[in-house]
Design an enzyme around this catalytic site. Structure first.
Site, PDB file in Angstrom:
ATOM      1  N   SER A  58      -8.042  -4.771   5.329  1.00  0.00           N
ATOM      2  CA  SER A  58      -8.664  -4.433   4.043  1.00  0.00           C
ATOM      3  C   SER A  58      -9.128  -5.663   3.261  1.00  0.00           C
ATOM      4  O   SER A  58      -8.914  -5.752   2.048  1.00  0.00           O
ATOM      5  CB  SER A  58      -7.717  -3.572   3.191  1.00  0.00           C
ATOM      6  N   LEU A 108      10.526 -20.382  -5.218  1.00  0.00           N
ATOM      7  CA  LEU A 108       9.524 -19.561  -4.522  1.00  0.00           C
ATOM      8  C   LEU A 108       8.162 -19.633  -5.215  1.00  0.00           C
ATOM      9  O   LEU A 108       8.085 -19.534  -6.441  1.00  0.00           O
ATOM     10  CB  LEU A 108      10.015 -18.097  -4.526  1.00  0.00           C
ATOM     11  N   ASP A 126       0.832  -1.214   0.000  1.00  0.00           N
ATOM     12  CA  ASP A 126       0.000   0.000   0.000  1.00  0.00           C
ATOM     13  C   ASP A 126       0.864   1.260   0.000  1.00  0.00           C
ATOM     14  O   ASP A 126       1.967   1.259   0.547  1.00  0.00           O
ATOM     15  CB  ASP A 126      -0.920  -0.022   1.233  1.00  0.00           C
ATOM     16  N   ARG A 173      -4.775  -1.976   9.007  1.00  0.00           N
ATOM     17  CA  ARG A 173      -5.995  -2.741   8.767  1.00  0.00           C
ATOM     18  C   ARG A 173      -5.719  -3.835   7.746  1.00  0.00           C
ATOM     19  O   ARG A 173      -4.717  -3.805   7.046  1.00  0.00           O
ATOM     20  CB  ARG A 173      -7.156  -1.829   8.330  1.00  0.00           C
ATOM     21  N   ARG A 193       0.102   7.699  -2.797  1.00  0.00           N
ATOM     22  CA  ARG A 193       0.690   8.783  -2.000  1.00  0.00           C
ATOM     23  C   ARG A 193       2.150   9.014  -2.381  1.00  0.00           C
ATOM     24  O   ARG A 193       2.629  10.143  -2.399  1.00  0.00           O
ATOM     25  CB  ARG A 193       0.568   8.450  -0.497  1.00  0.00           C
ATOM     26  N   HIS A 240       2.146   3.214  -9.084  1.00  0.00           N
ATOM     27  CA  HIS A 240       1.899   1.791  -9.349  1.00  0.00           C
ATOM     28  C   HIS A 240       3.047   1.186 -10.157  1.00  0.00           C
ATOM     29  O   HIS A 240       3.467   0.059  -9.926  1.00  0.00           O
ATOM     30  CB  HIS A 240       0.572   1.599 -10.093  1.00  0.00           C
TER      31      HIS A 240
HETATM   32  C1  IPE Z   1      -5.437  -2.646  -0.072  1.00  0.00           C
HETATM   33  O1  IPE Z   1      -5.111  -1.290  -0.266  1.00  0.00           O
HETATM   34  C2  IPE Z   1      -5.422  -3.377  -1.360  1.00  0.00           C
HETATM   35  C3  IPE Z   1      -4.158  -3.446  -2.068  1.00  0.00           C
HETATM   36  C4  IPE Z   1      -2.999  -3.033  -1.670  1.00  0.00           C
HETATM   37  C5  IPE Z   1      -4.260  -4.081  -3.342  1.00  0.00           C
HETATM   38  P1  IPE Z   1      -6.212  -0.167  -0.345  1.00  0.00           P
HETATM   39  O2  IPE Z   1      -5.477   1.113  -0.504  1.00  0.00           O
HETATM   40  O3  IPE Z   1      -7.225  -0.496  -1.382  1.00  0.00           O
HETATM   41  O4  IPE Z   1      -6.897  -0.273   1.098  1.00  0.00           O
HETATM   42  P2  IPE Z   1      -7.829   0.750   1.859  1.00  0.00           P
HETATM   43  O5  IPE Z   1      -8.918   1.160   0.938  1.00  0.00           O
HETATM   44  O6  IPE Z   1      -6.983   1.913   2.252  1.00  0.00           O
HETATM   45  O7  IPE Z   1      -8.293  -0.018   3.071  1.00  0.00           O
HETATM   46  C1  IPE Z   2      -1.740   0.217  -3.334  1.00  0.00           C
HETATM   47  O1  IPE Z   2      -1.462   1.574  -3.359  1.00  0.00           O
HETATM   48  C2  IPE Z   2      -1.963  -0.351  -4.710  1.00  0.00           C
HETATM   49  C3  IPE Z   2      -3.341  -0.715  -5.010  1.00  0.00           C
HETATM   50  C4  IPE Z   2      -4.348  -0.682  -4.175  1.00  0.00           C
HETATM   51  C5  IPE Z   2      -3.606  -1.159  -6.367  1.00  0.00           C
HETATM   52  P1  IPE Z   2      -2.611   2.638  -3.357  1.00  0.00           P
HETATM   53  O2  IPE Z   2      -3.020   2.917  -4.748  1.00  0.00           O
HETATM   54  O3  IPE Z   2      -3.708   2.216  -2.448  1.00  0.00           O
HETATM   55  O4  IPE Z   2      -1.861   3.892  -2.756  1.00  0.00           O
HETATM   56  P2  IPE Z   2      -2.429   4.927  -1.689  1.00  0.00           P
HETATM   57  O5  IPE Z   2      -2.861   4.132  -0.486  1.00  0.00           O
HETATM   58  O6  IPE Z   2      -3.579   5.651  -2.335  1.00  0.00           O
HETATM   59  O7  IPE Z   2      -1.259   5.812  -1.398  1.00  0.00           O
HETATM   60 MG    MG Z   3      -4.090   2.486  -0.473  1.00  0.00          MG
END
Ligand code: IPE
Ligand code: IPE
Ligand code: MG
Length: 253
Positions: A199, A138, A27, A197, A31, A44
């Site tokens: 999620s 792996l 995650d 969390r 940001r 990404h």
């Molecule tokens: C969780 O991240 C899912 C992935 C990393 C693929 P999110 O960014 O979607 O989670 P929330 O919405 O903050 O809980």
């Molecule tokens: C996790 O990073 C990747 C996916 C959920 C696909 P985010 O895209 O949730 O990045 P933030 O949490 O918004 O920074």
């Molecule tokens: Mg996120």
């Protein structure tokens, strides 16, 4: 098919110093990009580089299973252009990385629902899994359109479809139908990006997993950060419901 022991039905024989199975919520990509005045999707892209590095680190350390959350069943709620970028990125990464992974002996698995994926993506997933199916290195599992509740409900429904007369189900009935039926339960869970969390990740499988959270954003998560998580894991006392005194006989890391 190997069915691994359940942490709630049996106390595991050993708690390995090197986690056999590491599960990661990657995650913080959005940001990370925003901090650099870049569009979210740039994060990404850099996230794929961080994943490559973590795969290498797991390989070197002797981790047997690495499972990463790439796209949750709730991520479809994101803006359409971000969703379509992520689908395209998944396609490109599968295309470009699969031979390299195969050469390194990695067995690739994609877990989650495939119902909403394009036919092209489903074809590529199937080809990638088939290509690497016999590899013994792996096992890298990518959770895509995965949700923990989906997994449990899907397993229960598939189990009932095979045994409609059953009045009650046991863990052993359901376990073979879970998406990760080929892997032991995760020893270590890592979530980057500062949120504490789950999620809707591996709800069933994380029952006794050690949970590690770091504020680092996923594209910044490198070898040093991975090693910090491993060191933290090695300092945990995994009791599985027992007392600390009961564990004195078994040695730590
Ligand atoms: C969780 O991240 C899912 C992935 C990393 C693929 P999110 O960014 O979607 O989670 P929330 O919405 O903050 O809980
Ligand atoms: C996790 O990073 C990747 C996916 C959920 C696909 P985010 O895209 O949730 O990045 P933030 O949490 O918004 O920074
Ligand atoms: Mg996120």
């Amino acid at each position: 098919m190997a069915i691994f022991r359940s942490s709630t039905r049996d106390v595991p024989d050993d708690t390995p110093c090197v986690p056999r199975h590491v599960a990661i919520i990657m995650d913080g990509n959005g940001r990370w990009a925003k901090q650099r005045m870049m569009p979210r999707v740039f994060g990404h892209k850099r996230g794929v580089d961080a994943l490559r590095e973590t795969v290498k680190a797991c390989d070197t350390l002797g981790v047997e299973y690495l499972t990463v959350f790439a796209f949750s069943s709730e991520n479809w709620r994101r803006p359409a252009d971000e969703v379509s970028f992520l689908m395209g990125l998944f396609l490109r990464v599968l295309n470009t990385e699969i031979e390299r992974m195969h050469e390194r002996g990695i067995r690739l698995k994609i877990v989650g629902s495939r119902d909403k994926f394009s036919a092209e993506l489903v074809g590529l997933i199937e080809a990638a899994e088939a290509r690497t199916a016999d590899n013994t290195g792996l096992t890298l599992s990518i959770a895509a359109d995965y949700g923990g509740r989906w997994d449990v409900l899907n397993a229960v429904n598939r189990c009932l479809a095979e045994q409609p007369a059953r009045a009650a189900l046991t863990e052993d009935d359901i376990a073979p139908f879970l998406a990760m039926n080929y892997a032991p339960e995760p020893d270590l869970f890592i979530r980057t990006g500062g949120e504490q969390r789950i999620s809707n990740f591996l709800l069933w499988q994380l029952a006794y997993t050690e949970l590690y959270f770091t504020d680092l954003l996923w594209p910044d998560f490198g070898l040093g950060a991975f090693n910090d998580a491993i060191a933290w894991y090695q300092g945990r006392e995994r009791r599985f419901g027992r007392t600390s005194e009961q564990l004195q006989a078994t040695s730590g890391c």
